[in-house]
Design an enzyme around this catalytic site. Structure first.
Site, PDB file in Angstrom:
ATOM      1  N   GLY A  36      -3.504  -3.370 -58.070  1.00 26.18           N
ATOM      2  CA  GLY A  36      -3.384  -2.695 -56.786  1.00 26.18           C
ATOM      3  C   GLY A  36      -2.533  -3.488 -55.802  1.00 26.18           C
ATOM      4  O   GLY A  36      -1.991  -4.544 -56.123  1.00 26.18           O
ATOM      5  N   ASP A  51     -13.373  -8.968 -58.424  1.00 28.33           N
ATOM      6  CA  ASP A  51     -13.410  -8.234 -59.691  1.00 28.33           C
ATOM      7  C   ASP A  51     -14.806  -7.648 -59.894  1.00 28.33           C
ATOM      8  O   ASP A  51     -15.805  -8.262 -59.505  1.00 28.33           O
ATOM      9  CB  ASP A  51     -13.079  -9.196 -60.837  1.00 28.33           C
ATOM     10  N   ALA A  74     -11.820   1.926 -60.110  1.00 26.67           N
ATOM     11  CA  ALA A  74     -11.239   0.744 -60.761  1.00 26.67           C
ATOM     12  C   ALA A  74     -11.336   0.906 -62.269  1.00 26.67           C
ATOM     13  O   ALA A  74     -12.405   1.176 -62.800  1.00 26.67           O
ATOM     14  CB  ALA A  74     -11.977  -0.510 -60.315  1.00 26.67           C
ATOM     15  N   TYR A 141      -8.922   4.908 -74.224  1.00 24.89           N
ATOM     16  CA  TYR A 141      -8.999   5.212 -72.791  1.00 24.89           C
ATOM     17  C   TYR A 141      -9.990   6.355 -72.548  1.00 24.89           C
ATOM     18  O   TYR A 141     -10.962   6.205 -71.787  1.00 24.89           O
ATOM     19  CB  TYR A 141      -7.600   5.561 -72.258  1.00 24.89           C
ATOM     20  N   ASN A 170      -2.971  14.705 -64.365  1.00 25.40           N
ATOM     21  CA  ASN A 170      -1.922  13.898 -63.727  1.00 25.40           C
ATOM     22  C   ASN A 170      -1.967  13.961 -62.209  1.00 25.40           C
ATOM     23  O   ASN A 170      -1.637  14.989 -61.621  1.00 25.40           O
ATOM     24  CB  ASN A 170      -0.550  14.382 -64.203  1.00 25.40           C
ATOM     25  N   ILE A 205      12.588  12.837 -72.853  1.00 30.72           N
ATOM     26  CA  ILE A 205      11.731  14.011 -73.069  1.00 30.72           C
ATOM     27  C   ILE A 205      11.221  13.906 -74.502  1.00 30.72           C
ATOM     28  O   ILE A 205      12.018  13.850 -75.441  1.00 30.72           O
ATOM     29  CB  ILE A 205      12.526  15.324 -72.893  1.00 30.72           C
ATOM     30  N   ARG A 219       2.161  20.506 -68.493  1.00 29.16           N
ATOM     31  CA  ARG A 219       1.063  19.653 -68.033  1.00 29.16           C
ATOM     32  C   ARG A 219       0.593  20.083 -66.639  1.00 29.16           C
ATOM     33  O   ARG A 219       1.275  20.802 -65.925  1.00 29.16           O
ATOM     34  CB  ARG A 219       1.522  18.180 -67.976  1.00 29.16           C
ATOM     35  N   ASP A 282       0.427  14.711 -78.833  1.00 23.52           N
ATOM     36  CA  ASP A 282       0.815  15.370 -77.578  1.00 23.52           C
ATOM     37  C   ASP A 282       0.710  16.885 -77.744  1.00 23.52           C
ATOM     38  O   ASP A 282       1.604  17.501 -78.337  1.00 23.52           O
ATOM     39  CB  ASP A 282       2.279  15.021 -77.244  1.00 23.52           C
TER      40      ASP A 282
END
Ligand SMILES: NC(=O)c1ccc[n+]([C@@H]2O[C@H](COP(=O)([O-])OP(=O)(O)OC[C@H]3O[C@@H](n4cnc5c(N)ncnc54)[C@H](O)[C@@H]3O)[C@@H](O)[C@H]2O)c1
Length: 326
Positions: A36, A51, A74, A141, A170, A205, A219, A282
């Site tokens: 950040g 932290d 975070a 993730y 997004n 792309i 998206r 994807d």
């Protein structure tokens, strides 16, 4: 309320802090600044540099500032990196999150809004994606974000901590003060704007042979202010209950080509493009349904058009060509 925003010096967290201040809350940002930026923290918000793993500092902060609710942003959030270094993601997105929950429990703080991700759905069978659709993350993730969502369910059962988990794709756009400054940058809109500004040679792309109107992937992009408003709104339910909400742009999404075309129109400059191969995993289209949060909390995106999203990001980039750096 006195609200602590973890990750509040990051892209979305800084705008969440800004919106919380607008809504009349006392806001404290807790951020290690490892990704950040001190300058992203708006006036009127106190920054505590620390932290999440530092349980003593975190616990002391929660107690000393009489924190009543937490917005938890975070995290590490690079999909590709998570595949290469899963341990880093389990540590920061799960273990550090548990440190936060333990310190909240000790301080009897019973409200948390969690910034999750629509990556928990993996490669969905249908669009738009609803909260009840199967959870099937395809990378650490998404997996670690879902693991923390599950932990929230158990902490609610055991200690009555109410949560709102927000799942989205997004974040994009900027406010007058806060914008996107990631290193490395992996998000399409800043990459396209950097290419139009000559700051990178081209934008790649990943495949233009998908079954979509122009062959490129579609998206969901949400203006960061709309996302931040949803985080603030979600605090309202936490007196009495918990819930999970998707956040989507509300429309049919935007293709990679549309993003490039609108950016070209707004900046008045060409965007150098290179068409590469498809990336593994994807899907052609990824869109989240916002029906549930619209119905229950009355949230709807106010800056839904791609035009206003890209215009705000471009304005921010022109005002701060080096982002938050001098
Ligand atoms: N950016 C998106 O499009 C998007 C989409 C879906 C979900 N999300 C989620 O939203 C959240 C914020 O995303 P962002 O793009 O603003 O990320 P960001 O990297 O800009 O911000 C994250 C912030 O958290 C801080 N941080 C990370 N680990 C920490 C720790 N252990 N202790 C203290 N501070 C720590 C970083 O220093 C940084 O300021 C993340 O949880 C991400 O998974 C983001």
């Amino acid at each position: 309320m006195n609200i602590l925003v973890t990750g509040g010096a990051g892209y979305i967290g800084s705008v969440v802090a800004e919106e919380l201040v607008h809504a009349g809350h006392e806001v404290l940002v807790y951020d290690s600044l490892y990704k950040g930026h001190r300058r992203a923290v708006v006036d009127g918000v106190q920054l505590i540099t620390g932290d999440l793993m530092d349980n003593e500092r975190l616990g002391h902060t929660l107690k000393a500032s009489k924190v009543e609710g937490v917005v938890h942003l975070a995290a590490d959030s690079l999909v590709g990196e998570s595949v290469i270094s899963p341990g880093k993601y389990y540590n920061n997105n799960v273990t550090a999150g548990l440190v936060l929950l333990e310190e909240m429990r000790k301080c009897e703080i019973s409200k948390i809004v969690f910034s999750s991700t629509a990556a928990v759905y993996g490669e969905p069978q249908k669009q738009p994606i609803q909260e009840s659709d199967p959870i099937n993350p395809t990378n650490p993730y998404g997996e670690t974000k879902f693991a923390f969502e599950r932990a929230l369910q158990w902490y609610e059962k055991a200690y009555g901590i109410h949560y709102a988990s927000l799942r989205y794709f997004n974040a994009a756009g900027a406010t007058d003060h806060c914008g996107e400054h990631h290193d490395p940058e992996t998000h399409l809109i800043p990459l396209v704007l950097q290419a139009t500004a000559g700051k990178r040679p081209f934008v790649e792309i990943y495949g233009d042979d998908y079954d979509t109107s122009d062959g490129t992937c579609i998206r969901d992009y949400i203006h960061v202010t709309d996302l931040a408003r949803a985080h603030v709104l979600a605090l309202d339910i936490l007196d009495s209950r918990s819930s999970t909400y998707n956040l989507g742009c509300g429309g049919t999404g935007y293709s990679v080509r549309e993003v490039i075309n609108v950016a070209t129109e707004i900046t008045g400059r060409e965007c150098p493009v290179r068409v590469g191969k498809r990336r593994a995993g994807d899907p052609a289209v990824l869109i989240a349904s916002s029906d549930k949060i619209r119905e229950e909390l009355g949230w709807s995106p106010e800056q839904q058009s791609l035009h206003s999203i890209i215009e705000s990001a471009w304005k921010w980039m022109r005002t701060r060509p080096n982002g938050y750096e001098e």
